[in-house]
Every structure is written in structure tokens, then in C-alpha cells.
Design a protein around this motif. Structure first.
Motif, PDB file in Angstrom:
ATOM      1  N   THR A 160       0.859  -0.919   0.423  1.00 29.07           N
ATOM      2  CA  THR A 160       0.139  -0.157  -0.258  1.00 29.07           C
ATOM      3  C   THR A 160       0.838   0.959  -0.373  1.00 29.07           C
ATOM      4  N   ALA A 161       0.605   1.876  -1.137  1.00 28.32           N
ATOM      5  CA  ALA A 161       1.464   3.410  -1.008  1.00 28.32           C
ATOM      6  C   ALA A 161       1.553   4.423   0.787  1.00 28.32           C
ATOM      7  N   GLU A 162       0.194   4.200   1.613  1.00 30.69           N
ATOM      8  CA  GLU A 162       0.635   4.859   2.814  1.00 30.69           C
ATOM      9  C   GLU A 162      -0.171   3.698   3.601  1.00 30.69           C
ATOM     10  N   PRO A 163       0.885   2.999   4.397  1.00 33.13           N
ATOM     11  CA  PRO A 163       0.871   1.836   5.385  1.00 33.13           C
ATOM     12  C   PRO A 163       0.791   2.272   6.363  1.00 33.13           C
ATOM     13  N   LYS A 164      -0.638   1.674   7.419  1.00 31.19           N
ATOM     14  CA  LYS A 164      -1.467   2.072   8.253  1.00 31.19           C
ATOM     15  C   LYS A 164      -0.066   0.937   9.294  1.00 31.19           C
ATOM     16  N   ARG A 165      -0.025   2.075  10.823  1.00 35.92           N
ATOM     17  CA  ARG A 165       0.922   1.161  11.175  1.00 35.92           C
ATOM     18  C   ARG A 165       0.592  -0.217  12.374  1.00 35.92           C
ATOM     19  N   LEU A 166      -1.341  -0.426  11.937  1.00 31.47           N
ATOM     20  CA  LEU A 166      -1.645  -1.637  12.667  1.00 31.47           C
ATOM     21  C   LEU A 166      -1.844  -2.506  11.748  1.00 31.47           C
ATOM     22  N   GLY A 167      -1.654  -2.091  10.805  1.00 29.89           N
ATOM     23  CA  GLY A 167      -1.416  -3.179   9.133  1.00 29.89           C
ATOM     24  C   GLY A 167      -3.001  -3.813   9.395  1.00 29.89           C
ATOM     25  N   VAL A 168      -3.258  -5.601   9.260  1.00 31.93           N
ATOM     26  CA  VAL A 168      -4.616  -6.107   8.975  1.00 31.93           C
ATOM     27  C   VAL A 168      -6.144  -5.524   9.963  1.00 31.93           C
ATOM     28  N   LEU A 169      -5.597  -4.724  11.283  1.00 33.98           N
ATOM     29  CA  LEU A 169      -6.707  -5.082  12.227  1.00 33.98           C
ATOM     30  C   LEU A 169      -7.261  -3.835  12.143  1.00 33.98           C
ATOM     31  N   ASP A 170      -6.309  -2.641  10.881  1.00 31.81           N
ATOM     32  CA  ASP A 170      -6.913  -1.029  10.553  1.00 31.81           C
ATOM     33  C   ASP A 170      -7.392  -1.764   9.415  1.00 31.81           C
ATOM     34  N   GLY A 171      -7.144  -2.934   8.544  1.00 29.33           N
ATOM     35  CA  GLY A 171      -7.840  -2.387   6.826  1.00 29.33           C
ATOM     36  C   GLY A 171      -6.084  -3.121   6.429  1.00 29.33           C
ATOM     37  N   ASP A 172      -5.606  -2.957   6.198  1.00 30.83           N
ATOM     38  CA  ASP A 172      -4.372  -2.247   5.787  1.00 30.83           C
ATOM     39  C   ASP A 172      -4.142  -3.999   5.644  1.00 30.83           C
ATOM     40  N   ASN A 173      -4.694  -5.180   4.570  1.00 37.46           N
ATOM     41  CA  ASN A 173      -3.943  -6.393   4.579  1.00 37.46           C
ATOM     42  C   ASN A 173      -3.129  -6.536   4.071  1.00 37.46           C
ATOM     43  N   ALA A 174      -1.595  -5.418   3.188  1.00 47.32           N
ATOM     44  CA  ALA A 174      -0.752  -5.729   3.605  1.00 47.32           C
ATOM     45  C   ALA A 174       0.445  -5.777   4.193  1.00 47.32           C
ATOM     46  N   GLY A 175      -0.300  -5.811   5.376  1.00 44.97           N
ATOM     47  CA  GLY A 175       0.692  -5.383   7.061  1.00 44.97           C
ATOM     48  C   GLY A 175       0.031  -7.013   8.210  1.00 44.97           C
ATOM     49  N   ASP A 219       5.583  -1.526  10.880  1.00 40.75           N
ATOM     50  CA  ASP A 219       3.973  -2.284  11.745  1.00 40.75           C
ATOM     51  C   ASP A 219       4.448  -2.430  13.115  1.00 40.75           C
ATOM     52  N   ASP A 220       3.164  -1.727  14.035  1.00 47.71           N
ATOM     53  CA  ASP A 220       3.376  -1.201  14.924  1.00 47.71           C
ATOM     54  C   ASP A 220       2.884  -2.508  15.260  1.00 47.71           C
ATOM     55  N   VAL A 221       3.598  -3.502  15.834  1.00 53.39           N
ATOM     56  CA  VAL A 221       3.915  -5.097  16.243  1.00 53.39           C
ATOM     57  C   VAL A 221       2.845  -5.763  17.529  1.00 53.39           C
ATOM     58  N   VAL A 222       3.382  -4.569  18.620  1.00 60.25           N
ATOM     59  CA  VAL A 222       3.450  -4.241  20.167  1.00 60.25           C
ATOM     60  C   VAL A 222       1.846  -4.653  20.147  1.00 60.25           C
ATOM     61  N   ASP A 223       1.581  -2.755  19.281  1.00 65.65           N
ATOM     62  CA  ASP A 223       0.148  -2.172  19.602  1.00 65.65           C
ATOM     63  C   ASP A 223      -1.077  -2.981  19.377  1.00 65.65           C
ATOM     64  N   ALA A 224      -1.214  -4.154  17.994  1.00 67.38           N
ATOM     65  CA  ALA A 224      -1.580  -4.940  17.210  1.00 67.38           C
ATOM     66  C   ALA A 224      -1.678  -6.524  18.331  1.00 67.38           C
ATOM     67  N   GLY A 242      -1.872  -0.176  23.678  1.00 72.80           N
ATOM     68  CA  GLY A 242      -0.948   0.278  23.220  1.00 72.80           C
ATOM     69  C   GLY A 242       0.048   0.415  24.664  1.00 72.80           C
ATOM     70  N   ASP A 243       1.900   0.488  23.855  1.00 75.07           N
ATOM     71  CA  ASP A 243       2.546   0.842  24.286  1.00 75.07           C
ATOM     72  C   ASP A 243       3.122   2.424  24.413  1.00 75.07           C
ATOM     73  N   ALA A 244       1.894   2.917  23.651  1.00 80.70           N
ATOM     74  CA  ALA A 244       2.344   4.944  23.279  1.00 80.70           C
ATOM     75  C   ALA A 244       3.807   5.069  22.522  1.00 80.70           C
ATOM     76  N   VAL A 245       4.037   3.962  21.773  1.00 80.21           N
ATOM     77  CA  VAL A 245       5.332   3.600  20.846  1.00 80.21           C
ATOM     78  C   VAL A 245       5.041   3.565  19.511  1.00 80.21           C
ATOM     79  N   ASP A 246       4.128   4.575  18.740  1.00 78.54           N
ATOM     80  CA  ASP A 246       3.777   3.843  17.429  1.00 78.54           C
ATOM     81  C   ASP A 246       4.891   3.645  16.066  1.00 78.54           C
ATOM     82  N   ALA A 247       5.855   4.326  16.330  1.00 75.01           N
ATOM     83  CA  ALA A 247       6.930   4.811  15.351  1.00 75.01           C
ATOM     84  C   ALA A 247       8.174   4.354  16.011  1.00 75.01           C
ATOM     85  N   ASN A 248       9.389   3.972  14.607  1.00 73.37           N
ATOM     86  CA  ASN A 248      10.589   4.119  15.155  1.00 73.37           C
ATOM     87  C   ASN A 248      11.423   5.635  15.618  1.00 73.37           C
TER      88      ASN A 248
END
Length: 510
Positions: free
Chosen positions: A375-390, A399-404, A421-427
Motif C-alpha cells: 500500500t502507498a500509505e501503510p497503516k501501523r496496525l496493519g490488517v487490524l486497521d484494514g491494511d492487508n499488506a501488513g 508495523d506496530d506489532v506490539v500494539d496489534a 498499546g505501549d504509546a510507541v507508534d513509530a521508530n
């Protein structure tokens, strides 16, 4: 475990897929009997007692995704050596020479690898009479000032029921990107990184070397689940640490069974040579966090030495996980009812209609449907937020695998909607737009500048001027010593091509 905002679009997409699988009787066949043999879950940083003492062999994370800039290619990234302190010299971070670093691919869902990419390393030392990793500024991977270097080979093993069918060397003597010692030693580390990217026959590309640790999370989870009161959250504990990475980009058709069966399962292992000269598996990694927070202490070392086709022994750890019970005890969030067949379906088989191969044998690995375009704009929660490429369809760097994973463990797919979640959303560093995609490693020289210094080069330039004043070309050693004697209380002498630290104290040189 603080709430996180996210869009509502696609929020229930994964749950819908799971419910569809349940309605079709998908989980009816996933009882204990059907899992004999085949089920479990994998590891990350310092996740097991034995491997925590041997970091060179410790898998930290595994990523697999369709390449965003080359959608006909699949990228696999496997990391080793957790918590590399950037200034951790004089012995910086190398891959082990007595290890086989393996990336496994199961392309038919039988819990056995059909392809194995094996990396082995050699270390080269130019000058054993110095303690230095590099003896001057390094501008290329073949720079004579880079004293410690490594090269590696890659073999591709094709297997059938774990019996060797063929073995092909696909890379020979490829240079490794070094540890990022600091600004003085490696003034243009980006050039060194680029030189370590190597194209292979058949369209594949490989990279090995140091990188910024791409995993982002607050590791205070191990301090009684964020202290029991969430008073200290949102700190990226891995910020500023590096890892050693292997990145491999291959044409997708090279690893899939066929165009009609595009799902692959991927895991990585480390084999170490024992006293008998035999290789023994000491580390294993597929999905993130599992050997850390799903397997209890009694199973952790066993899991690291095991293979996916024997995963049935770990099934109870997934169907009756400890983490939700701990969260209930501390934060009074009710744990979902057991057995947790929703976790079995997501993490051991893949989601039906998304990344579950036909006739799958439940087993722990990272499963990726290579036919789903990035996807052009990946969502950090991946499939859980409708982004099936994550995640959990593979795992991208963003991908924010901890929150997901936390939201799924707490029952997101069985009606207990939550935004934990752990409130850390990105690198802390941005990832690259092209292979190997990883951020460059943090450099060793990252402290504050010395008092009275305007830029990072001032001290080095002043020292160089003192040691070799204008017109100093052709100085002999005696003249150089004399010139340096007036440089102050200390300095560096360039004598006979080597480095000599000296100090004047009470009128004497030491």
C-alpha cells in the motif's frame, strides 16, 4: 498499555475474516488432535535464558514484506545481536564465524522448509599489532584503514521433507558493512552502506551489516507490566541501539510454490558449531514477541532448539496464554475466555482468505501472502486497521506489532474491542525507500561537543595542525616528536605509520 487513536475504516476486517473461518468450521479442525504435530510461537531480544548469554547467535527480529518499490520482489530482513551500544569498542560487532545464519521458507504450508538461505561469515584482520578496529578515516569497504572486515557466502539449499535435494552457492565473498564507529572514523557511512549492497545472479540482492534496530516498543512491559500503574510509558527503549542485519530481496516467483499458491511461511534460525564440530540450532524466530511473552521459562530454550513441524508441544501456551491473566490481575481488564482458538487461527495457521495456505499444518512462522500488493500509505496496525499488506500478513518495518498483538491477545477478534498499546507508534529513525530499507546505525560518536568547540571536527583539526604544521611534509620521526612536544599536555604521534598515545607528566613522556 495506553489507548491509541486509529481510523475506524477496516477496524473489523481481521475479525470478519476470523468469523468467516469459524463459520466455515475452520477452527473445528484445529483442536489438539489436528495439531499433532505442529504449533507454537517465536522470539525476539534476549528472550530465552541460554541465548541471552551469547548475543552473536541471538535472533532479534524477522521481517518479510512485498517490496514497496518493486512489487514483484519479496524482501526478508533478519536481525541478530540485540542492544548493540554504538560506542562499544574496541571490539565492535561482528557475525560469528562458527555459526550458520539461516532463513527458511515453507512454500506449501506443511510446516517444513522447502528453501533455506544459509549465510556464513569470515573475519579478516590487516594488523594484529593494534587494538584499533580502524586505523584512520574509512572511506570505502576496501580502505586499508578498515582493520577488521568480514565477508560472507550464501548457499541456497532446496529440501524435500527435510532431505537435501540440491545445494547452490549464490553469493561468494561479499563484504559486510562495518560497525559505525563514529564521525572521525567513518565520515560518510552512507557510502559504506551502499557499497555493501550486492546484486546476485537471477535478480536477487543482498546486504549484511550493522543497522539501527528497527523494532520500536517500550520494554518497561517487563517491569511488572509498565510498573502496574502506567506512570511511565511511551519510551522507545531500543532508541539508539543497533543490530546486525541480513537483508535479502528475491524475485517472488523464486520462493513461492506457484502463482496459484502465493503464501509463504518464513522463519530464521542460528546454528552454532559445538565441541564435536557439529552444528546445533540455538536460536529460532518467526513472529515477534512469542518466545518472550507467550512461552514460559520452562519452554524457552526448548523452543529455540526446535522446528515448526514439532510445534504441537507448545500449543497450550497459545490456547491458554499467561499475558491476559496478568493484565486482568493488574489492570482489571477481563481476560477473554479460553481456549484461545482465535490466537491459534491467526498466529499458527494464518488467516483464512488472507495468508493461510491450503492444507496448512499449524506451526509458528511469519506468513506472507506475496500476491497482496504494497500500500502507498501503510497503516501501523496493519490488517487490524484494514491494511492487508501488513502484520500479521508478514511484517513490515513500520508495523506496530506490539500494539496489534496486544489488542488481539486482549480479545479484539472475539468481541472485546480495545485500543491498548505501549504509546510507541513509530521508530525513532525513518526507514529507507529502497533496499535494504533499514535506517543507518547510530554512530559511536554521539555525545555532546567539548566545551568551546563549535563543530564536531574542530578538535581533530586542531590536533592535526599541531602534529603536522604547515610545510611539515617530509618530517622524520625525530622532528615530528619535537614538533609535537609543544602541543600541550598530550597528543597523538604518527610514528612509523602507527599510532602512539603519549602524555607529558612532570617533565617526562609516557
Amino acid at each position: 498499555m495506553t489507548p491509541n487513536s486509529r481510523t475506524g475504516a477496516g477496524r473489523r476486517s481481521l475479525a470478519t475474516l476470523i468469523c468467516g473461518a469459524l463459520a466455515a468450521g475452520g477452527l473445528a479442525a484445529v483442536g489438539t488432535t489436528a495439531l499433532e504435530p505442529g504449533a507454537a510461537s517465536a522470539s525476539s531480544h534476549r528472550e530465552a535464558p541460554l541465548i541471552s548469554g551469547t548475543p552473536q547467535y541471538d535472533n532479534t527480529d524477522l521481517y518479510a514484506f512485498v517490496s514497496p518499490d518493486k512489487p514483484d520482489m519479496t524482501t526478508i530482513i533478519a536481525n541478530w545481536i540485540p542492544f548493540e551500544e554504538p560506542a562499544g569498542g574496541p571490539n565492535f560487532f561482528t557475525f560469528a564465524e562458527d555459526a550458520q545464519y539461516d532463513i527458511h521458507v515453507d512454500n506449501n504450508g506443511d510446516a517444513q522448509g522447502e528453501l533455506l538461505f544459509r549465510y556464513t561469515f569470515r573475519t579478516h584482520t590487516k594488523n594484529e599489532k593494534t587494538f584499533l578496529y580502524n586505523t584512520g578515516p574509512v572511506t570505502s569497504l576496501d580502505d586499508p584503514d578498515l582493520n577488521i572486515t568480514q565477508t560472507y557466502d550464501i548457499e541456497l539449499l532446496k529440501l524435500k521433507d527435510q532431505h537435501l535435494v540440491s545445494r547452490t552457492k549464490i553469493a561468494d565473498d561479499v563484504p559486510v558493512a562495518p560497525s559505525n564507529v563514529g564521525k572521525a572514523s567513518m565520515p560518510d557511512y552512507g557510502t559504506l552502506r551502499e557499497q555493501a549492497v550486492h546484486e546476485l545472479a537471477g535478480g536477487a540482492t543482498t546486504f549484511a551489516g550493522q543497522a539501527d534496530d528497527p523494532f520500536f516498543l517500550d520494554l518497561r512491559v517487563f517491569d511488572l507490566l509498565y510498573g502496574g500503574n502506567l506512570s511511565e510509558v511511551g519510551n522507545d527503549t531500543l532508541k539508539g541501539y543497533n543490530v546486525n542485519s541480513l537483508a535479502l530481496q528475491v524475485p517472488t516467483h523464486m520462493i513461492t510454490e506457484s502463482a496459484d499458491q502465493p503464501v509463504v511461511g518464513i522463519w530464521s534460525t542460528t546454528q552454532r558449531k559445538n565441541a564435536k564440530g557439529e552444528f546445533t540450532q540455538v536460536s529460532r524466530l518467526g513472529s515477534p514477541l512469542v518466545n518472550e511473552v507467550v512461552n514460559p521459562l520452562k519452554d524457552k530454550d526448548t523452543f529455540n532448539a526446535s522446528a515448526p513441524w514439532d510445534d504441537a508441544r507448545f500449543l497450550k501456551n497459545v490456547t491458554h496464554p499467561e499475558l491476559p491473566k496478568l493484565i486482568e490481575a493488574i489492570y482489571r481488564i477481563e481476560a477473554p475466555a479460553e481456549p484461545r482458538n482465535d490466537l491459534v487461527d491467526v498466529f499458527l495457521k494464518g488467516v483464512e482468505g488472507l495468508n493461510q495456505p491450503p492444507h496448512v499444518t499449524p506451526s509458528e512462522m511469519l506468513r506472507l501472502n506475496t500476491s497482496i500488493e504494497p500500500t502507498a500509505e501503510p497503516k501501523r496496525l496493519g490488517v487490524l486497521d484494514g491494511d492487508n499488506a501488513g502484520f500479521p500478513n508478514g511484517r513490515r518495518l513500520t508495523d506496530d506489532v506490539v500494539d496489534a498483538a496486544l489488542q488481539v491477545v486482549e480479545g479484539e477478534l472475539v468481541g472485546a474491542e480495545n485500543d491498548l498499546g505501549d504509546a510507541v507508534d513509530a521508530n525513532d529513525k525513518e526507514f529507507g525507500a529502497s533496499f535494504p530499507y533499514l535506517a543507518e546505525p547510530t554512530e559511536g560518536s554521539r555525545g555532546p561537543l567539548a566545551e568551546g568547540v563549535d563543530s564536531g571536527n574542530d578538535v581533530r583539526n586542531q590536533l592535526g595542525d599541531a602534529l603536522r604544521p604547515a610545510g611539515a611534509e617530509g618530517f622524520d620521526d625525530t622532528t615530528l616528536i619535537a614538533a609535537s612536544a609543544g602541543a600541550g599536555a598530550g597528543g597523538i604521534l604518527l610514528i612509523g605509520g602507527g599510532l602512539l598515545w603519549w602524555r607529558r607528566m612532570r617533565g617526562r613522556a609516557y
